[in-house]
Structures are given as structure tokens and as C-alpha cells.
Design an enzyme around this catalytic site. Structure first.
Site, PDB file in Angstrom:
ATOM      1  CD  GLU A 200       8.868  43.992  21.823  1.00 15.74           C
ATOM      2  OE1 GLU A 200       9.374  44.239  20.574  1.00 15.74           O
ATOM      3  OE2 GLU A 200       9.445  43.182  22.232  1.00 15.74           O
ATOM      4  CG  ASP A 279      13.904  36.363  21.257  1.00 14.76           C
ATOM      5  OD1 ASP A 279      14.357  36.276  20.148  1.00 14.76           O
ATOM      6  OD2 ASP A 279      13.008  37.359  21.190  1.00 14.76           O
TER       7      ASP A 279
HETATM    8  N1  ADE Z   1      14.439  40.320  18.197  1.00 12.99           N
HETATM    9  C1  ADE Z   1      14.413  39.512  18.809  1.00 12.99           C
HETATM   10  N2  ADE Z   1      13.411  39.411  19.560  1.00 12.99           N
HETATM   11  C2  ADE Z   1      12.602  40.664  19.445  1.00 12.99           C
HETATM   12  C3  ADE Z   1      11.743  41.297  19.962  1.00 12.99           C
HETATM   13  N3  ADE Z   1      10.923  40.773  20.973  1.00 12.99           N
HETATM   14  N4  ADE Z   1      11.260  42.678  19.493  1.00 12.99           N
HETATM   15  C4  ADE Z   1      12.396  43.316  18.687  1.00 12.99           C
HETATM   16  N5  ADE Z   1      13.115  42.798  18.006  1.00 12.99           N
HETATM   17  C5  ADE Z   1      13.562  41.355  18.572  1.00 12.99           C
HETATM   18 ZN    ZN Z   2       9.970  39.141  18.200  1.00 14.18          ZN
END
Ligand code: ADE
Ligand code: ZN
Length: 340
Positions: A200, A279
């Protein structure tokens, strides 16, 4: 075929990357804070929304952990998951694998059982009332140490029949998957399915570690895998699913513009990509919103949209016989939509 937004709405789909605490809408944050007598740094929906401007993953996490502090009772967890499942059902989601962050709660003195009992009861009831299949994946917080993850796994073993897998989330940079090598081995031995956020913000090497050190079945995000051709070849060869989250990537500045999102390149390289919301309360959209935004930005065609939704069934944790039935239902639904 109907127009692309209609098509997105009509397609059945699985959501495989949703943090249930990340579905806590501002209105619910405030009402649970009142219900539980929790003081927050924000006193209105507008103030909360103003706090949802993030420059990085860490900026978001700082708000996310404070937001989840309003969750106290089993009923709170039940209400949270029920609200999300109703929302997902409205998006034609038929199968959900839901992440939760037990250490975000046990660190505040909330018993592990309170969290799991509330979430699990919501999953059982949603199956009955909405016909949606939902299961729980608990994540270890990677900014904490492996000893804490071992204690969390110990607590989960009591609920072995209610938790299908373990994942790894929170601050990626500086917290490589190999930090959790031993606890993942224990989780594997206990029969949990394994997942990890990787690539990410972290480098391709973290994706390699998720695959080769932890042995994950899916990679959450995986954007930066594209920087390494050998890694791309490996992911394609083994059909390792990537759970991609376009609006999250935009809001956390993983991409500067959705027009530059790597989803199309991932598809061209034959990667098993799926679209998810991560999220949704913080990033401005549920799963169909994520589809719509990325489809528009990358000008994806109807067959490409169908392929993305179909991938979610191939990538889901379900027995093979059930997957075959789900894929047959999916193909029949596409045929029905196509003949309109
Ligand atoms: N916890 C909640 N969303 C997240 C994300 N996008 N990356 C890492 N941890 C998370
Ligand atoms: Zn996530």
C-alpha cells in the site's frame, strides 16, 4: 447492457477488504460517544468530516483509532456491523469477509469476547434477514510487537469457529511482514486463512515477504507490486488475488489522481484484482462508489466491470462447490442484465 453505474449496481459481488471499524459513520461516532459518555476531540458531524483530510496512511490511522474508541459494548459492535451489512446489501454485495482490529479495543480494556460476540451475532442475523454471507478476519496491528499479536491469537483460539482468518494492518512502513513470521505460523497451524496488507505504502519486498514468509492467500492493496516485474509474474502465475481499494488510495495519497490508479495496468498484467472499500466512512464511498469512481477515471468497459466483480467470487474464501454455484449465479445474472 445498461449504463455503467446501473451495471455496477446490478452485479452481485463480494467485498473482501473492509475494516468494520472503518465503516463507523460520523453520525454513529457521535451517537455512540453520547451513549457511552466518551469525550472526543470533535463535537459535530462537520468537525469530524473536516478531520477526514489525510496526507498519508498514518494521518488516517491517527483519526481511525480515536474514532473507534466510542465502541464499548457488545451492542455497539453489533450495531456497527449491522449498519455496514445493510449498506453492503444495498450495493448487491452477497458475501463479505470483514476485517476487525481486536487490539484497537483490548488496548482500551474492552474484552476480546465483547468484540467478537457483537460482530458475530450481526453476521448471523444478516444471513437470516438479508441473505448476505459474512465472516470475520481479525487483523494484528503491525505497529505493535509480535508478542502482542501472539496474545491476540491466544484470545482468538477460544473463538476458532467464529473467525475464519487473520490479517495484518496498520502502519506499513517500517513494519515488514517478517516481523510477524512466528505468529502467522501459529495461525496457519491453527487452521486460519492468512492475509496481509502489503504494497500500500510499503515496497515490493513487503509483498514478497507476505507471500513467502507469511504464506498469505491474498494481498490487501498490493499497488506497489507493479514496481517489480518478477513479483508481478509471480502474482499472475499463482493467481494471488489483490484486494484493491481505489477511493482509499486516493484519500491516503497512494495515488494523486484516480486517473493514475494502477488498476488498469494490474488487469492488463493478468492480476486477479478485486474492488473494495477499505474504510468507507472515512474515504467517501462503499463498494459501488469505488467501482463507479475508478470505472469513470480509467474509462473501464462493461466487460471489464463484469470481470472485476467476477474476480471477487474467485478470490473469496468459500468451499469450491459453493464457489461454483456462486459463479454460475453470477454468470446467469450477467446474462440477464445483458439481454435487457
Ligand atoms: N487499517 C484500516 N485501514 C487500513 C489501511 N488502509 N491500511 C492499513 N491499515 C488499515
Ligand atoms: Zn485495509
Amino acid at each position: 447492457m445498461p449504463d455503467r453505474d446501473l451495471l455496477i449496481g446490478r452485479l452481485p459481488k463480494c467485498e473482501l477488504h473492509i475494516h468494520i471499524e472503518g465503516s463507523l459513520e460520523p453520525e454513529m461516532v457521535l451517537s455512540l460517544a453520547r451513549r457511552n459518555g466518551i469525550r472526543l476531540p470533535w463535537d459535530s458531524v462537520e468537525a469530524l468530516r473536516r478531520a477526514y483530510r489525510f496526507g498519508s496512511l498514518q494521518d488516517f490511522l491517527d483519526v481511525y483509532y480515536v474514532g473507534m474508541s466510542v465502541l464499548v459494548t457488545e451492542q455497539d459492535f453489533y450495531d456497527l456491523a449491522t449498519a455496514y451489512l445493510q449498506r453492503a446489501h444495498a450495493d448487491n454485495v452477497v458475501h463479505v469477509e470483514m476485517f476487525f482490529d481486536p487490539q484497537g479495543h483490548t488496548s482500551r480494556g474492552i474484552p476480546f469476547d465483547t468484540v467478537v460476540n457483537g460482530l458475530f451475532r450481526a453476521c448471523v442475523d444478516a444471513r437470516e434477514t438479508l441473505g448476505i454471507q459474512a465472516s470475520l478476519i481479525m487483523c494484528f496491528l503491525r505497529h505493535l510487537d509480535e508478542a502482542g499479536a501472539h496474545r491476540t491469537l491466544d484470545a482468538a483460539l477460544v473463538h476458532r469457529d467464529r473467525i475464519v482468518g487473520v490479517g495484518l494492518d496498520s502502519s506499513e512502513k517500517g513494519n515488514p511482514p517478517e516481523k510477524f513470521r512466528n505468529v502467522f505460523r501459529r495461525a496457519r497451524d491453527a487452521g486460519f486463512a492468512l492475509f496481509a496488507h502489503a504494497g500500500e505504502e510499503g515496497p515490493p519486498n513487503y509483498v514478497w515477504q507476505a507471500l513467502d514468509v507469511l504464506g498469505v492467500a491474498r494481498v490487501d492493496h498490493g499497488n506497489r507490486a507493479l514496481e517489480d516485474a518478477a513479483l508481478v509474474a509471480r502474482l499472475a502465475r499463482d493467481r494471488v488475488p489483490l484486494t484493491v481499494c481505489p477511493l482509499s488510495n486516493l484519500r491516503l495519497r497512494v495515488v494523486d489522481d484516480l486517473k493514475h490508479h494502477p488498476l488498469r495496468h494490474m488487469m492488463e498484467k493478468d492480476l486477479a484484482v478485486t474492488v473494495n472499500s477499505d474504510d468507507p466512512a472515512y474515504f467517501g464511498g462503499y463498494v459501488n462508489d469505488n467501482f463507479s469512481a475508478v470505472v469513470r477515471a480509467l474509462d473501464l468497459s462493461a466487460p471489464e466491470i463484469v470481470a472485476l466483480a467476477r474476480n471477487s467470487f474467485s478470490a473469496a474464501m468459500m468451499p469450491e462447490a459453493e464457489r461454483a454455484r456462486a459463479l454460475a449465479r453470477f454468470d446467469a445474472a450477467v446474462k440477464g442484465i445483458g439481454s435487457e
